[in-house]
Design a protein around this motif. Structure first.
Motif, PDB file in Angstrom:
ATOM      1  N   ASP A  63       0.852  -1.192   0.000  1.00  0.00           N
ATOM      2  CA  ASP A  63       0.000   0.000   0.000  1.00  0.00           C
ATOM      3  C   ASP A  63       0.889   1.243   0.000  1.00  0.00           C
ATOM      4  OD1 ASP A  63      -2.242   1.542   0.043  1.00  0.00           O
ATOM      5  OD2 ASP A  63      -2.491   1.454   2.212  1.00  0.00           O
ATOM      6  N   ASP A  64       1.705   1.365  -1.035  1.00  0.00           N
ATOM      7  CA  ASP A  64       2.697   2.435  -1.095  1.00  0.00           C
ATOM      8  C   ASP A  64       3.080   2.659  -2.566  1.00  0.00           C
ATOM      9  OD1 ASP A  64       4.155   0.196  -1.733  1.00  0.00           O
ATOM     10  OD2 ASP A  64       5.405   0.218   0.046  1.00  0.00           O
ATOM     11  N   PRO A  65       3.971   3.614  -2.854  1.00  0.00           N
ATOM     12  CA  PRO A  65       4.336   3.855  -4.266  1.00  0.00           C
ATOM     13  C   PRO A  65       4.888   2.606  -4.963  1.00  0.00           C
ATOM     14  CG  PRO A  65       5.044   5.697  -2.908  1.00  0.00           C
ATOM     15  CD  PRO A  65       4.552   4.645  -1.960  1.00  0.00           C
ATOM     16  N   SER A  66       5.609   1.723  -4.229  1.00  0.00           N
ATOM     17  CA  SER A  66       6.081   0.473  -4.851  1.00  0.00           C
ATOM     18  C   SER A  66       4.881  -0.370  -5.297  1.00  0.00           C
ATOM     19  CB  SER A  66       6.893  -0.376  -3.864  1.00  0.00           C
ATOM     20  OG  SER A  66       8.076   0.253  -3.535  1.00  0.00           O
ATOM     21  N   GLY A  67       3.857  -0.400  -4.455  1.00  0.00           N
ATOM     22  CA  GLY A  67       2.651  -1.149  -4.786  1.00  0.00           C
ATOM     23  C   GLY A  67       1.958  -0.560  -6.019  1.00  0.00           C
ATOM     24  N   ASP A  68       1.958   0.790  -6.106  1.00  0.00           N
ATOM     25  CA  ASP A  68       1.341   1.431  -7.284  1.00  0.00           C
ATOM     26  C   ASP A  68       2.083   0.996  -8.548  1.00  0.00           C
ATOM     27  OD1 ASP A  68      -0.477   2.748  -5.695  1.00  0.00           O
ATOM     28  OD2 ASP A  68       0.726   4.580  -5.543  1.00  0.00           O
ATOM     29  N   ARG A  69       3.427   0.988  -8.451  1.00  0.00           N
ATOM     30  CA  ARG A  69       4.198   0.569  -9.636  1.00  0.00           C
ATOM     31  C   ARG A  69       3.939  -0.904  -9.950  1.00  0.00           C
ATOM     32  NH1 ARG A  69      10.451   1.775  -9.849  1.00  0.00           N
ATOM     33  NH2 ARG A  69       9.976   3.458 -11.286  1.00  0.00           N
ATOM     34  N   LEU A  70       3.867  -1.736  -8.915  1.00  0.00           N
ATOM     35  CA  LEU A  70       3.612  -3.164  -9.134  1.00  0.00           C
ATOM     36  C   LEU A  70       2.253  -3.372  -9.809  1.00  0.00           C
ATOM     37  CD1 LEU A  70       4.452  -6.112  -8.755  1.00  0.00           C
ATOM     38  CD2 LEU A  70       3.597  -6.001  -6.405  1.00  0.00           C
ATOM     39  N   ARG A  71       1.243  -2.632  -9.348  1.00  0.00           N
ATOM     40  CA  ARG A  71      -0.095  -2.750  -9.965  1.00  0.00           C
ATOM     41  C   ARG A  71      -0.055  -2.303 -11.436  1.00  0.00           C
ATOM     42  NH1 ARG A  71      -1.323  -2.114  -4.539  1.00  0.00           N
ATOM     43  NH2 ARG A  71      -0.877   0.107  -4.476  1.00  0.00           N
ATOM     44  N   ASP A  72       0.766  -1.275 -11.702  1.00  0.00           N
ATOM     45  CA  ASP A  72       0.955  -0.843 -13.098  1.00  0.00           C
ATOM     46  C   ASP A  72       1.574  -1.967 -13.921  1.00  0.00           C
ATOM     47  OD1 ASP A  72      -0.002   1.658 -13.060  1.00  0.00           O
ATOM     48  OD2 ASP A  72       1.939   2.688 -13.217  1.00  0.00           O
ATOM     49  N   TRP A  73       2.616  -2.580 -13.370  1.00  0.00           N
ATOM     50  CA  TRP A  73       3.266  -3.686 -14.078  1.00  0.00           C
ATOM     51  C   TRP A  73       2.267  -4.800 -14.404  1.00  0.00           C
ATOM     52  CZ3 TRP A  73       8.378  -4.676 -10.818  1.00  0.00           C
ATOM     53  CH2 TRP A  73       9.270  -3.614 -11.038  1.00  0.00           C
ATOM     54  N   LEU A  74       1.377  -5.063 -13.428  1.00  0.00           N
ATOM     55  CA  LEU A  74       0.421  -6.163 -13.606  1.00  0.00           C
ATOM     56  C   LEU A  74      -0.774  -5.760 -14.476  1.00  0.00           C
ATOM     57  CD1 LEU A  74       0.204  -7.357  -9.879  1.00  0.00           C
ATOM     58  CD2 LEU A  74       1.510  -8.426 -11.695  1.00  0.00           C
ATOM     59  N   GLY A  75      -0.971  -4.442 -14.638  1.00  0.00           N
ATOM     60  CA  GLY A  75      -2.172  -3.956 -15.316  1.00  0.00           C
ATOM     61  C   GLY A  75      -3.406  -4.259 -14.477  1.00  0.00           C
ATOM     62  N   MET A  76      -3.276  -4.060 -13.148  1.00  0.00           N
ATOM     63  CA  MET A  76      -4.334  -4.496 -12.226  1.00  0.00           C
ATOM     64  C   MET A  76      -4.780  -3.319 -11.356  1.00  0.00           C
ATOM     65  SD  MET A  76      -3.786  -7.667  -9.564  1.00  0.00           S
ATOM     66  CE  MET A  76      -3.747  -9.078 -10.621  1.00  0.00           C
ATOM     67  N   ASP A  77      -6.104  -3.166 -11.152  1.00  0.00           N
ATOM     68  CA  ASP A  77      -6.540  -2.079 -10.265  1.00  0.00           C
ATOM     69  C   ASP A  77      -6.456  -2.524  -8.798  1.00  0.00           C
ATOM     70  OD1 ASP A  77      -8.840  -3.584  -9.643  1.00  0.00           O
ATOM     71  OD2 ASP A  77      -9.926  -2.760 -11.350  1.00  0.00           O
ATOM     72  N   LEU A 167      10.849 -11.130 -10.909  1.00  0.00           N
ATOM     73  CA  LEU A 167      10.745  -9.673 -11.106  1.00  0.00           C
ATOM     74  C   LEU A 167      11.694  -8.967 -10.143  1.00  0.00           C
ATOM     75  CD1 LEU A 167       6.831  -9.252 -11.039  1.00  0.00           C
ATOM     76  CD2 LEU A 167       8.273  -9.362 -13.065  1.00  0.00           C
ATOM     77  N   PRO A 168      12.141  -7.738 -10.502  1.00  0.00           N
ATOM     78  CA  PRO A 168      12.875  -6.946  -9.516  1.00  0.00           C
ATOM     79  C   PRO A 168      11.862  -6.330  -8.545  1.00  0.00           C
ATOM     80  CG  PRO A 168      12.583  -5.686 -11.524  1.00  0.00           C
ATOM     81  CD  PRO A 168      11.969  -7.038 -11.777  1.00  0.00           C
ATOM     82  N   HIS A 169      12.329  -5.767  -7.440  1.00  0.00           N
ATOM     83  CA  HIS A 169      11.402  -5.076  -6.544  1.00  0.00           C
ATOM     84  C   HIS A 169      10.927  -3.793  -7.235  1.00  0.00           C
ATOM     85  CE1 HIS A 169       9.643  -3.152  -3.064  1.00  0.00           C
ATOM     86  NE2 HIS A 169       9.580  -4.372  -2.543  1.00  0.00           N
ATOM     87  N   PRO A 170       9.634  -3.467  -7.115  1.00  0.00           N
ATOM     88  CA  PRO A 170       9.128  -2.269  -7.809  1.00  0.00           C
ATOM     89  C   PRO A 170       9.486  -0.948  -7.116  1.00  0.00           C
ATOM     90  CG  PRO A 170       7.354  -3.383  -6.637  1.00  0.00           C
ATOM     91  CD  PRO A 170       8.562  -4.250  -6.475  1.00  0.00           C
ATOM     92  N   SER A 171      10.421  -0.976  -6.197  1.00  0.00           N
ATOM     93  CA  SER A 171      10.800   0.228  -5.447  1.00  0.00           C
ATOM     94  C   SER A 171      11.487   1.273  -6.338  1.00  0.00           C
ATOM     95  CB  SER A 171      11.770  -0.200  -4.338  1.00  0.00           C
ATOM     96  OG  SER A 171      12.555   0.879  -3.938  1.00  0.00           O
ATOM     97  N   TRP A 172      11.397   2.562  -5.942  1.00  0.00           N
ATOM     98  CA  TRP A 172      12.118   3.638  -6.653  1.00  0.00           C
ATOM     99  C   TRP A 172      13.614   3.344  -6.639  1.00  0.00           C
ATOM    100  CZ3 TRP A 172      15.835   6.087  -3.813  1.00  0.00           C
ATOM    101  CH2 TRP A 172      15.735   5.977  -2.427  1.00  0.00           C
ATOM    102  N   ARG A 173      14.098   2.569  -5.679  1.00  0.00           N
ATOM    103  CA  ARG A 173      15.531   2.255  -5.623  1.00  0.00           C
ATOM    104  C   ARG A 173      15.984   1.510  -6.884  1.00  0.00           C
ATOM    105  NH1 ARG A 173      13.977   1.026  -0.390  1.00  0.00           N
ATOM    106  NH2 ARG A 173      14.769   2.486   1.149  1.00  0.00           N
ATOM    107  N   ASN A 174      15.025   0.925  -7.589  1.00  0.00           N
ATOM    108  CA  ASN A 174      15.379   0.191  -8.807  1.00  0.00           C
ATOM    109  C   ASN A 174      15.161   1.011 -10.083  1.00  0.00           C
ATOM    110  OD1 ASN A 174      16.479  -2.191  -7.886  1.00  0.00           O
ATOM    111  ND2 ASN A 174      14.477  -3.108  -7.513  1.00  0.00           N
ATOM    112  N   ASN A 175      14.978   2.343  -9.949  1.00  0.00           N
ATOM    113  CA  ASN A 175      14.787   3.171 -11.153  1.00  0.00           C
ATOM    114  C   ASN A 175      15.978   3.062 -12.103  1.00  0.00           C
ATOM    115  OD1 ASN A 175      12.345   3.952 -10.222  1.00  0.00           O
ATOM    116  ND2 ASN A 175      12.914   6.057  -9.708  1.00  0.00           N
TER     117      ASN A 175
END
Ligand code: SF4
Length: 204
Positions: A63-77, A167-175
């Motif tokens: 429930d954080d920005p990493s989760g938002d990116r992960l949901r984007d990757w999955l194409g999932m709401d 998958l890599p971790h969806p964290s900003w650290r992996n930008n």
């Protein structure tokens, strides 16, 4: 295992205090709060590391920005992401492991996987695709087939399909990693999204 037996196993996990009262090894610096999302119906599972401070406080995984990116990757709401009949979320360590001297998250507690993981996955009979995030999850779920580092493992993602996808971790650290590895977005993500769509349709 029946849905009832799975519920009872999850109840046992939620009561677990092994890392708090282990009488020898370094105990957790806080009350355990196992965070996981499971049902016997889910066909897709995310296996990651362990909750961080924010998830420990809220009890809600990703429930954080990493989760938002992960949901984007999955194409999932969000509604689908938090629907346990569609998606299971099973970190390598269910409780926040605490912080190291530099303020980073400690690795997932070693006690957790041998205690719960096998029993739990036996109780997820419909699982078809496991998304394996980060080195600890890849070491456990890909075993000897894991390559020498995370980049190589993810680069060889086709080798693990159709049952697993590293998958890599969806964290900003992996930008920086994402910039250096454009094939991740151009080649891997479209396949991931297609698979997710197919499996969600099957679950509907
Ligand atoms: S991390 Fe796992 S083994 Fe340790 S207390 Fe939490 S649920 Fe139990």
């Amino acid at each position: 295992m029946s849905a009832r037996a799975l519920n009872s196993l999850v109840k046992d996990i939620r009561k677990c205090r092994v890392c708090f009262e282990d009488g020898g090894k370094k105990p957790l610096p806080h009350e355990p709060r196992p965070v996981l999302q499971v049902s016997s119906k889910a066909r897709i599972c995310i296996v990651g590391q362990a909750p961080g401070t924010r998830v420990h406080a809220s009890g809600v995984p990703f429930d954080d920005p990493s989760g938002d990116r992960l949901r984007d990757w999955l194409g999932m709401d969000r509604d689908t992401f938090y629907d346990d009949t569609k998606l299971a979320i099973v970190p390598m360590g269910f409780c926040f492991p605490g912080l190291d001297a530099k303020g980073g998250d400690l690795p997932p507690r070693k006690e957790c996987a041998p205690l719960w993981r096998e029993k739990l996955f036996e109780a997820l009979p419909n699982m078809e695709l496991t998304l394996v995030i980060g080195q600890y999850a890849q070491a456990y779920h890909l075993g000897k087939t894991k390559k020498k580092n995370l980049t190589e493992t993810v680069e060889h993602w086709r080798d693990y399909m159709p049952t697993h996808l590293p998958l890599p971790h969806p964290s900003w650290r992996n930008n920086v990693w994402l910039k250096k590895n454009p094939w991740f977005e151009t080649d891997l993500l479209p396949v991931l999204q297609k698979e997710v769509k197919r499996l969600l349709k099957k679950s509907a």
